[in-house]
Design an enzyme around this catalytic site. Sequence first.
Site, short mmCIF file in Angstrom:
data_model
loop_
_atom_site.label_atom_id
_atom_site.label_comp_id
_atom_site.label_asym_id
_atom_site.label_seq_id
_atom_site.Cartn_x
_atom_site.Cartn_y
_atom_site.Cartn_z
N TYR A 194 0.45 0.27 -11.06
CA TYR A 194 0.52 -1.08 -11.65
C TYR A 194 0.07 -2.13 -10.65
O TYR A 194 0.37 -3.30 -10.79
CB TYR A 194 1.96 -1.38 -12.10
N ASP A 247 10.43 8.79 -3.29
CA ASP A 247 9.05 9.25 -3.52
C ASP A 247 8.31 9.40 -2.19
O ASP A 247 7.15 9.02 -2.05
CB ASP A 247 8.31 8.27 -4.44
N ASP A 250 5.55 1.76 -0.44
CA ASP A 250 5.65 2.11 -1.85
C ASP A 250 7.08 2.35 -2.31
O ASP A 250 7.51 3.49 -2.48
CB ASP A 250 4.80 3.35 -2.18
C1 LIG Z 1 0.74 3.50 -1.16
C2 LIG Z 1 -0.16 2.34 -1.51
N1 LIG Z 1 -1.28 2.32 -0.55
C3 LIG Z 1 -1.28 1.41 0.44
N2 LIG Z 1 -0.29 0.50 0.46
C4 LIG Z 1 -0.24 -0.43 1.46
C5 LIG Z 1 -1.18 -0.49 2.50
C6 LIG Z 1 -2.27 0.47 2.48
C7 LIG Z 1 -3.28 0.48 3.44
C8 LIG Z 1 -4.30 1.44 3.38
C9 LIG Z 1 -5.36 1.42 4.37
C10 LIG Z 1 -5.45 0.58 5.46
N3 LIG Z 1 -6.58 0.87 6.11
N4 LIG Z 1 -7.21 1.88 5.47
C11 LIG Z 1 -6.47 2.23 4.38
C12 LIG Z 1 -4.31 2.40 2.37
C13 LIG Z 1 -3.33 2.40 1.40
C14 LIG Z 1 -2.30 1.43 1.43
C15 LIG Z 1 -0.97 -1.50 3.54
O1 LIG Z 1 -1.76 -1.64 4.52
N5 LIG Z 1 0.10 -2.32 3.47
C16 LIG Z 1 1.01 -2.28 2.47
C17 LIG Z 1 0.87 -1.34 1.42
C18 LIG Z 1 1.75 -1.25 0.34
C19 LIG Z 1 2.90 -2.17 0.21
C20 LIG Z 1 3.78 -1.75 -0.95
C21 LIG Z 1 5.20 -1.69 -0.61
C22 LIG Z 1 4.62 -2.83 -1.48
C23 LIG Z 1 -0.66 2.44 -2.94
C24 LIG Z 1 -1.54 3.68 -3.07
C25 LIG Z 1 0.51 2.48 -3.87
C26 LIG Z 1 -1.50 1.20 -3.23
#
Ligand SMILES: C[C@@H](Nc1nc2c(c3cc(-c4cn[nH]c4)ccc13)C(=O)N=C/C2=C\CC1CC1)C(C)(C)C
Length: 323
Positions: free
Chosen positions: A44, A157, A175
């Site tokens: 979402y 999770d 997440d």
């Molecule tokens: C698990 C999540 N993936 C990610 N969530 C966050 C990232 C994030 C960064 C990269 C990344 C950075 N450099 N290269 C890839 C790849 C995936 C990320 C981040 O930097 N800061 C906060 C995040 C999430 C905050 C959430 C608690 C509210 C999904 C797949 C659900 C979008």
Amino acid sequence: EWQEQGAAVMTRQEIDASGKPQLRTVKKGVKDFNFGRTLGEGSYSTVLAATDRQNLKEYAIKVLDKRHIIKEKKVKYVNIERDTLNRLTEHPGIVRLYYTFQDERSLYFVLDLASGGELLGVLKKMGSFDVECTRFYGAQILDSIAYMHTRGVIHRDLKPENVLLDSDMFVKITDFGTAKILPNPKPNGADDPGNPTDGAADDRAMSFVGTAEYVSPELLRDKNACKASDLWAFGCIIFQLLAGRPPFKAANEYLTFQKILALEYTFPPGFPELARDLVERLLVLEPANRLPVEQIMSHRFFEGIKWGKDLWRHKAPRLKKHV
Ligand SMILES: C[C@@H](Nc1nc2c(c3cc(-c4cn[nH]c4)ccc13)C(=O)N=C/C2=C\CC1CC1)C(C)(C)C
């Protein structure tokens, strides 16, 4: 109505007409950021890299489409995630929420940027980690789980996709959309980790979107998750760092669930003995019989790890393959 996060207001010193310095509160909004590339897509939400135009600081901004959330009846998840993140602000291993704001279409969470990406990505590139790297990353993940649990939060999770890495290659757990906040966390964490939460009444049973490999048997059997469910996932992660594959993997989700419920997994040849002993004490069907956090920390696999602040002060070990 989605209550905005107070911390969104920033104070800025401005000189007024009479030359007197005034503290003005300014609200951050979309226009204060330059949005960059998409970092990840949730069910979402989309997470984008962004730069604060004033102080050039880099953040990750999670953008949620209001209409979509309301239509899919996910408003509760959004509030749970924000409330969970607001409880977990004092730990280096948890991605930090700085502030939130909204515009007519979307909600925005401004968070730590984990520029090292997903641990899973690094593991896939390496094939597998050696014992030293598994011990370091395992320790940082466990230290973060211990903090969550003492703050009365169950992640529910945990998986390598949700373990991110920052610019120092330190762990940042993320997440929290399916997290569970325990009713009244006893301050000394005295409650029994195997004691299931009101999972039965909890209609937010984990949606099996994403990977099923790390789901605990109790969640599959009776939709009950407890603190020990996070320790089951931790055991799966330790196994996967050293083996290069998760312990329970089958052709489809249903067969994976069957393997989990039957505790059907095997260690690859050469799997380190101490790690094997630890994993065998975590991948236990009965939650109450899994090693609790304190006993994991004192397990011989983690011999030499200094728990607490020290764990977050020393450099991460150079990543080496486990041969
Ligand atoms: C698990 C999540 N993936 C990610 N969530 C966050 C990232 C994030 C960064 C990269 C990344 C950075 N450099 N290269 C890839 C790849 C995936 C990320 C981040 O930097 N800061 C906060 C995040 C999430 C905050 C959430 C608690 C509210 C999904 C797949 C659900 C979008």
